[in-house]
Design an enzyme around this catalytic site. Structure first.
Site, PDB file in Angstrom:
ATOM      1  N   ASP A   1      -1.324   0.956   9.908  1.00 53.08           N
ATOM      2  CA  ASP A   1      -0.445  -0.401   9.741  1.00 53.08           C
ATOM      3  C   ASP A   1       0.644  -0.041   9.037  1.00 53.08           C
ATOM      4  OD1 ASP A   1      -0.291  -3.209   9.657  1.00 53.08           O
ATOM      5  OD2 ASP A   1      -1.301  -3.311   7.712  1.00 53.08           O
TER       6      ASP A   1
ATOM      7  N   LYS B   1      -5.718  11.168   3.827  1.00 56.37           N
ATOM      8  CA  LYS B   1      -5.677  11.478   2.382  1.00 56.37           C
ATOM      9  C   LYS B   1      -6.768  12.055   1.776  1.00 56.37           C
ATOM     10  CE  LYS B   1      -3.675  10.445  -1.598  1.00 56.37           C
ATOM     11  NZ  LYS B   1      -2.274  11.104  -2.038  1.00 56.37           N
TER      12      LYS B   1
END
Ligand code: NAI
Length: 334
Positions: A227, A170
């Site tokens: 995750d 990001k």
């Protein structure tokens, strides 16, 4: 001969470990198991969820196969998985995401690998309140951490003859942390000209994985995105029961299933051992027992595709041991 630390764990752990070991041994792989207790069972006997000799054993043998562990309820208990990761510096978490015919899924032809950084990012857990009405959490990336995970992903791709690595980030918003991760990925990718490199912003990655997961090969991600995307991808191929977990560092490797100890079905011989078997397949490849790994994978795929002798969670009626017996029969017949 390989010596491997075997941690049966809690709940369904001892059953699925026993059956997986029986399956591995049926292939003729030359392995001696060093059995060590960790988790609830170890706590009841020794007053410690992770006795010292478990770590010593893994450090000596370098490789462990581990059943799920129940985290005892109550304050102050340490998460054994987090402890193992930290003590053994298992910086990469690999999840192999693959379709097997016969396992219900909305997709076909998925075969991708998630390489998740395991030691940095928001998981360091440095958080504090600022007064009563605000809270702050610190996200840490280091050059060393980024370099070793990106290099691990490219080395893995090269070793396993995979074609593409996608770095997920990001960096458009987090220009320093994710920005450093991305810039390191760009630089390191140049050392692997035979592997296609691609970058993808994490939100777009979620959409693309749901639309066309079959076009992805190896994904490399910082801890938190890794995750989340790991579980998203497990859902693409039939859920956590089909997701092996592999934790690898520079020196040691721990192979396990991703699911927990399932206390509700423990001791009934009905648990699905597939995730642990998939993990054991990765372990066999890791220790270079590739023929045994291939035998198990082919036989298990055949049994799943036939769909006659499979466990209850995927619509069958077979017990854990009947399912494994059937896989062994396939191995012996071929
Ligand atoms: P869980 O994964 O153990 O169970 C969730 C549901 O899935 C249950 O209904 C269970 O019966 C079912 N299930 C799980 N594995 C299955 C299998 N192989 N075959 C058939 N059904 C299966 O998650 P839960 O209940 O949240 O956790 C139970 C314990 O496991 C907790 O103490 C938790 O801390 C621990 N845990 C340990 C992990 C590890 O050691 N890697 C990972 C996750 C949880």
């Amino acid at each position: 001969m390989h010596i491997i630390t075997l941690i049966p764990g809690d709940g369904i752990g001892p059953e699925i470990i026993r059956e997986t070991v029986r399956l591995i041994e049926s292939t003729g792989a030359d392995i001696k198991w060093e059995i060590k207790e960790a988790g609830n069972s170890a706590f009841l006997k020794h007053g410690d969820v992770l006795p010292y000799d478990v770590l010593e054993s893994i450090k000596n043998n370098r490789v462990a196969l581990k059943g799920p562990i129940t985290t005892p309820v109550g304050d102050g208990f340490r998460s054994i998985n987090v402890l193992l990761r930290k003590e053994l510096d298992l910086y990469s978490n690999l999840r192999i995401i693959k379709n097997y015919k016969g396992v219900p899924s909305r997709y076909e032809n998925i075969d991708l690998v998630i390489v998740r950084e395991n030691t940095e990012d928001l998981y360091i857990g440095i958080e504090h309140m600022i007064g009563d009405d605000a809270a702050e959490s610190i996200k840490i990336f280091t050059r060393k951490g980024c370099e070793r995970i990106v290099r691990f992903a490219f080395d893995y791709a090269r070793k396993e003859n995979r074609k593409k690595v996608t770095a997920v980030h990001k960096a458009n918003i987090m220009k320093m942390t994710d920005g450093m991760f991305l810039s390191i990925a760009r630089t390191i990718s140049k050392e692997y000209p035979e592997i296609q490199f691609e970058e993808m912003i994490v939100d777009a990655m979620c959409m693309k994985l749901v639309q066309s997961p079959e076009v992805y090969d190896v994904l490399v991600l910082p801890n938190l995105y890794g995750d989340i995307i790991s579980d998203l991808c497990a859902g693409l191929v039939g859920g956590l029961g089909f997701a092996p977990g592999v934790n690898i560092g520079t020196e040691f490797a721990v192979f396990e299933a991703v699911h927990g100890s399932a206390p509700d079905i423990a001791g009934k011989n009905i648990a699905n051992p597939t995730a642990l078997i998939l993990s054991a397949i990765q372990m066999l490849r890791f220790i270079n027992e590739k023929e045994s790994a291939l035998k198990i994978e082919n036989a298990m795929a055949a049994v799943l595709e036939e769909g006659k002798t499979v466990t209850r969670d995927i619509g069958g009626t077979a017990t854990t041991s009947a399912y494994v017996d059937e896989i062994i029969n396939h191995i012996l017949e071929n």
